[in-house]
Design a protein around this motif. Sequence first.
Motif, PDB file in Angstrom:
ATOM      1  N   ALA A  76     -10.542  -5.097 -13.128  1.00 39.90           N
ATOM      2  CA  ALA A  76      -9.550  -4.259 -13.797  1.00 39.90           C
ATOM      3  C   ALA A  76      -9.433  -2.892 -13.125  1.00 39.90           C
ATOM      4  CB  ALA A  76      -9.909  -4.091 -15.269  1.00 39.90           C
ATOM      5  N   VAL A  77     -10.575  -2.329 -12.722  1.00 39.58           N
ATOM      6  CA  VAL A  77     -10.553  -1.021 -12.047  1.00 39.58           C
ATOM      7  C   VAL A  77      -9.809  -1.106 -10.718  1.00 39.58           C
ATOM      8  CG1 VAL A  77     -11.994   0.712 -10.891  1.00 39.58           C
ATOM      9  CG2 VAL A  77     -12.633  -0.139 -13.153  1.00 39.58           C
ATOM     10  N   VAL A  78     -10.116  -2.156  -9.939  1.00 39.22           N
ATOM     11  CA  VAL A  78      -9.408  -2.351  -8.664  1.00 39.22           C
ATOM     12  C   VAL A  78      -7.922  -2.524  -8.916  1.00 39.22           C
ATOM     13  CG1 VAL A  78      -9.115  -3.884  -6.687  1.00 39.22           C
ATOM     14  CG2 VAL A  78     -11.410  -3.296  -7.477  1.00 39.22           C
ATOM     15  N   GLY A  79      -7.573  -3.324  -9.940  1.00 38.62           N
ATOM     16  CA  GLY A  79      -6.163  -3.536 -10.277  1.00 38.62           C
ATOM     17  C   GLY A  79      -5.470  -2.243 -10.674  1.00 38.62           C
ATOM     18  N   PHE A  80      -6.181  -1.403 -11.440  1.00 37.50           N
ATOM     19  CA  PHE A  80      -5.576  -0.140 -11.854  1.00 37.50           C
ATOM     20  C   PHE A  80      -5.295   0.760 -10.649  1.00 37.50           C
ATOM     21  CE2 PHE A  80      -5.868   4.339 -13.047  1.00 37.50           C
ATOM     22  CZ  PHE A  80      -4.891   4.402 -14.037  1.00 37.50           C
ATOM     23  N   TYR A  84      -1.673   1.803  -9.727  1.00 38.87           N
ATOM     24  CA  TYR A  84      -1.363   3.225  -9.867  1.00 38.87           C
ATOM     25  C   TYR A  84      -0.842   3.813  -8.567  1.00 38.87           C
ATOM     26  CZ  TYR A  84      -1.911   8.101 -11.316  1.00 38.87           C
ATOM     27  OH  TYR A  84      -1.675   9.411 -11.638  1.00 38.87           O
ATOM     28  N   LYS A  85      -1.469   3.402  -7.445  1.00 38.56           N
ATOM     29  CA  LYS A  85      -1.073   3.985  -6.162  1.00 38.56           C
ATOM     30  C   LYS A  85      -0.048   3.141  -5.407  1.00 38.56           C
ATOM     31  CE  LYS A  85      -3.065   7.923  -5.886  1.00 38.56           C
ATOM     32  NZ  LYS A  85      -2.232   9.136  -5.790  1.00 38.56           N
ATOM     33  N   ILE A  86      -0.373   1.865  -5.132  1.00 39.09           N
ATOM     34  CA  ILE A  86       0.503   1.049  -4.297  1.00 39.09           C
ATOM     35  C   ILE A  86       1.826   0.753  -4.994  1.00 39.09           C
ATOM     36  CG2 ILE A  86       0.713  -1.089  -2.977  1.00 39.09           C
ATOM     37  CD1 ILE A  86      -1.415   0.888  -1.966  1.00 39.09           C
ATOM     38  N   PHE A 112       1.890   3.216 -15.842  1.00 36.26           N
ATOM     39  CA  PHE A 112       2.330   1.910 -16.362  1.00 36.26           C
ATOM     40  C   PHE A 112       1.943   0.781 -15.412  1.00 36.26           C
ATOM     41  CE2 PHE A 112       5.624  -1.410 -16.161  1.00 36.26           C
ATOM     42  CZ  PHE A 112       5.453  -1.970 -17.427  1.00 36.26           C
ATOM     43  N   ALA A 113       2.227   0.952 -14.105  1.00 34.76           N
ATOM     44  CA  ALA A 113       1.896  -0.073 -13.112  1.00 34.76           C
ATOM     45  C   ALA A 113       0.387  -0.262 -13.010  1.00 34.76           C
ATOM     46  CB  ALA A 113       2.478   0.307 -11.755  1.00 34.76           C
ATOM     47  N   GLY A 114      -0.363   0.832 -13.142  1.00 39.14           N
ATOM     48  CA  GLY A 114      -1.814   0.745 -13.077  1.00 39.14           C
ATOM     49  C   GLY A 114      -2.384  -0.077 -14.222  1.00 39.14           C
ATOM     50  N   MET A 121      -5.350  -8.398 -13.398  1.00 38.48           N
ATOM     51  CA  MET A 121      -6.511  -8.773 -12.583  1.00 38.48           C
ATOM     52  C   MET A 121      -7.755  -9.004 -13.440  1.00 38.48           C
ATOM     53  SD  MET A 121      -6.081  -6.590  -9.047  1.00 38.48           S
ATOM     54  CE  MET A 121      -7.531  -7.378  -8.353  1.00 38.48           C
ATOM     55  N   GLY A 122      -7.936  -8.203 -14.488  1.00 39.14           N
ATOM     56  CA  GLY A 122      -9.058  -8.427 -15.401  1.00 39.14           C
ATOM     57  C   GLY A 122      -8.907  -9.753 -16.128  1.00 39.14           C
ATOM     58  N   GLY A 123      -7.664 -10.048 -16.575  1.00 40.10           N
ATOM     59  CA  GLY A 123      -7.400 -11.308 -17.261  1.00 40.10           C
ATOM     60  C   GLY A 123      -7.571 -12.507 -16.351  1.00 40.10           C
TER      61      GLY A 123
END
Length: 433
Positions: A76-80, A84-86, A112-114, A121-123
């Motif tokens: 989830a952290v990687v996904g955020f 958030y950035k990309i 929102f995207a983050g 990704m967490g799911g």
Amino acid sequence: MYPNLYYAFRDLLGLELPFLKIFQTFGFFVAIAFLAGAYILTRELKRREQLGMLTGIPEKIVTGLPASQGEIIGNAVVGFLLGYKILGIFFNWDTASQDLQGFVFSSQGSLFAGILLAAAMGGYKYYSKKKTAKAKPEEHTVLVMPHQRVPDIIVMAAIAGLLGAKIFHNLENWNDFVQDPVGALLSFSGLTFYGGLIVATIVILSYAKKRKINIRALIDSAAPALMLAYAIGRMGCHFSGDGDWGIYNSAYTIDTNTGHTLKMAPANFNDAIQKNAAFFQQQYPSIDRIPHAAFEKPAALGFLPDWLFAYGYPHNVIKEGVQLAGCEGQYCKVLPMAVYPTPLYEILGCLVLFFVLWAIRKKIKIPGVLFGIYLILNGIERFFIEKIRVDTRYDIFGYHPTQAEIISTLLVIGGIVLITIYRKSNAASNKLS
């Protein structure tokens, strides 16, 4: 020069794809260097495994476990961060497209995207592990071979290498670091190869010892891979124009209207410097002591282009030089005087040395000797290229070597010592047998 892949695709293929501005040319070639190094390393490790020089170790693994909280949170952290950035770049394109690098290292992004990508990704981690989960997890013992650890080795080499390269570069350019420590640490430029090599080597050897991998067979396998990766990495330096170039070639100058290299009488070097005094005064304490050496293309090599001997690095990524006539945008600088394109020389030289190491790797029978040869070749190559490179020099008992000259000399000595030790130990083993 191509600061990022957008410029490369536009100039080479005529395609304007704005999203490619995200991908820095230097970073692209560094990624290719790691992939190429991983491929060569894997091939060599497999070959040495077949020869019995390397063996695997048994490890216990547990299958059928559901996703742990740490795995879900990590994904989830990687996904955020990615969201958030990309994705944030696309959600804020009007702002981000003006300075992508600045956007990436700022606090700007899309919340929102983050959150959306973090949940996705967490799911995904939760449900993918749930599908394979068993009521009673099973424990297995598997034999893990050294070549299967290459992904771990490459990731550790990338992280440790980046940190080492940054640390050594900032030690070498301490005054610049003190003036802007945050900018120096976060910038894409400013990496010292030997710093990365030293720190990455320490980390990987510690890992190999822990995993009971034969050190001498490992470093021999890595020798050709390291040489090839270095050559490809230097492509990033050259094609992006990251400032890692040589001293001025006073037999040439630059047409700042076109960026082309032009021949010039060496006697006119000082006059040419005076025409761009404002630029050189920012670069050097005294414009009377600008490092330069005249070398005109030999008549026998007339078929070669002038830029192979002297280049102005137009549109360089660090925006150094004077304004190119008629150019608009971020990257419109060209060096007013031609420099030796030393990254290009290292690309060619290290590719040749890679093929040398590749050709002799099966002929060297004493473990560890091939790596010693690599250290000697690498040290000699870098020592002599330093003679025409721009680098900070130290004052050591009246000598003024660069950091790279000091380390390259130690590498040559270290290579000789390694070869001597390993040959003697091999001879002693043969006598005992």
